[in-house]
Design an enzyme around this catalytic site. Structure first.
Site, short mmCIF file in Angstrom:
data_model
loop_
_atom_site.label_atom_id
_atom_site.label_comp_id
_atom_site.label_asym_id
_atom_site.label_seq_id
_atom_site.Cartn_x
_atom_site.Cartn_y
_atom_site.Cartn_z
N ASP A 97 0.85 -1.19 0.00
CA ASP A 97 0.00 0.00 0.00
C ASP A 97 0.88 1.24 0.00
O ASP A 97 2.03 1.20 0.48
CB ASP A 97 -0.93 0.02 1.22
CG ASP A 97 -2.18 0.86 0.98
OD1 ASP A 97 -3.22 0.27 0.64
OD2 ASP A 97 -2.11 2.09 1.13
N ASP B 276 4.15 2.97 -4.28
CA ASP B 276 3.24 3.81 -5.06
C ASP B 276 3.25 3.22 -6.47
O ASP B 276 4.25 3.29 -7.18
CB ASP B 276 3.75 5.26 -5.08
CG ASP B 276 2.84 6.19 -5.86
OD1 ASP B 276 2.04 5.71 -6.69
OD2 ASP B 276 2.93 7.42 -5.64
N TYR C 234 -13.36 7.54 -15.18
CA TYR C 234 -13.41 6.31 -14.38
C TYR C 234 -13.93 5.14 -15.21
O TYR C 234 -13.31 4.07 -15.26
CB TYR C 234 -14.32 6.54 -13.17
CG TYR C 234 -14.35 5.37 -12.20
CD1 TYR C 234 -13.22 5.01 -11.47
CD2 TYR C 234 -15.52 4.64 -12.00
CE1 TYR C 234 -13.24 3.96 -10.57
CE2 TYR C 234 -15.56 3.58 -11.10
CZ TYR C 234 -14.42 3.25 -10.40
OH TYR C 234 -14.46 2.19 -9.51
N LYS D 30 -11.73 1.84 -16.39
CA LYS D 30 -12.12 0.51 -15.94
C LYS D 30 -12.45 -0.41 -17.12
O LYS D 30 -12.18 -1.61 -17.08
CB LYS D 30 -13.31 0.59 -14.98
CG LYS D 30 -12.97 1.21 -13.63
CD LYS D 30 -11.90 0.41 -12.90
CE LYS D 30 -11.66 0.93 -11.48
NZ LYS D 30 -10.64 0.14 -10.76
N THR E 195 -18.29 -0.17 1.22
CA THR E 195 -16.86 -0.05 1.51
C THR E 195 -16.52 1.42 1.73
O THR E 195 -17.32 2.30 1.39
CB THR E 195 -16.02 -0.59 0.33
OG1 THR E 195 -16.32 0.18 -0.84
CG2 THR E 195 -16.32 -2.07 0.06
N THR F 245 -20.14 14.73 -0.37
CA THR F 245 -21.44 15.36 -0.56
C THR F 245 -22.00 15.98 0.71
O THR F 245 -22.95 16.77 0.66
CB THR F 245 -22.46 14.33 -1.09
OG1 THR F 245 -22.62 13.28 -0.11
CG2 THR F 245 -22.00 13.75 -2.41
#
Length: 267
Positions: free
Chosen positions: A44, A70, A162, A166, A197, A208
């Site tokens: 990570d 990274d 995105y 993907k 998650t 938001t």
């Protein structure tokens, strides 16, 4: 504990966790692989988060080591593969879990955000594969599981960066599967849907200003099965694709979405 991955090593990229009320996909995968008997390298960018996952693995009697990397830096991708080999001597499973959401209408999206979305979601995943695949090819075996998104199966009006990145992950998965099938290496992807998650719910609530419970309820209402999935649901699918139970499966994009994509006729 089971023995489905006994004696094997799994490299879980993105095995830490961003803050959130529920367990994320990467941490759930690390724990699930460990329960199946695998030794786990938890990779990570946030080393502290990776170390927290390692502690959880050790609490259930598993073996794990944390490694900071990274994946947008090629040297880090090469180093994580080398570290796994130095510590464990082999890499049997590569689990790619890192991803970000780059949102915005086409006219408003900056070129920097577009590039960043592809850098993290696609290029980093390709580079981790690049440095693990030579070892798997030499051994004549291995399984790669790329965590994608149902967004890669659907059109996204204001998430074009995105959804496009993907979709590219799916194309890359199929291409790698075909290229490395003769070498005994399988490459598959999992496409999660509405998941409870940190990335799926908590990040939306923070951005938001909405209540977490309201965000979760709204997302659940969109799923034919009536509820969101969990990081464990994704991890269980990944374990199947990483294990010998899927020994004749490669190049698959497996939706884990409670039937969401069925509503679009895309599945």
């Amino acid at each position: 504990m089971t023995t489905r991955l006994q004696g094997r090593t799994a490299v879980v990229v993105g095995g830490g966790q961003t803050p959130g009320a529920a367990m994320g996909n990467g941490r759930a995968a690390a724990l699930t692989y460990a329960r199946a008997g695998a030794r786990v390298l938890v990779v990570d960018r946030d080393e502290k988060s990776a170390e927290e996952t390692v502690l959880l693995v050790r609490e259930i009697g598993g073996t794990a080591t944390a490694h900071r990397a990274d994946i947008t830096i090629e040297e880090d991708c090469a180093a994580l593969a080398q570290t796994a080999l130095e510590i464990f001597g082999q890499i049997d499973v590569l689990h790619n879990n890192v991803g970000i959401v780059a949102s915005g209408r086409t006219e408003d999206l900056s070129s920097a955000n577009w590039r960043r979305g592809f850098e993290v979601n696609l290029t980093g995943m390709w580079m981790t594969c690049k440095y693990v695949l030579p070892h798997m090819r030499a051994r004549g075996r291995g399984a790669i599981v790329n965590i994608s998104s149902m967004a890669g199966l659907l059109a996204g009006g204001e998430t074009i960066a995105y959804t496009t990145s993907k979709s590219a992950v799916h194309a890359m998965t199929r291409s790698l599967a075909l290229e490395y099938a003769p070498h005994g290496v399988r490459v598959n992807a999992v496409a999660p849907g509405m998941m409870d998650t940190p990335m799926g719910v908590d990040s939306v609530a923070r951005s938001t200003g909405a209540r977490r419970d309201d965000v979760a309820a709204q997302r659940a209402s969109l799923v034919p099965m009536g509820h969101q999935g969990t990081g464990q649901d994704v991890a269980d699918a990944a374990l199947f694709l990483a294990s010998d139970e899927s020994a004749f499966i490669t190049g698959v994009v497996l939706p884990v979405d409670g039937g969401f994509t069925l509503k679009t006729g895309t599945h």
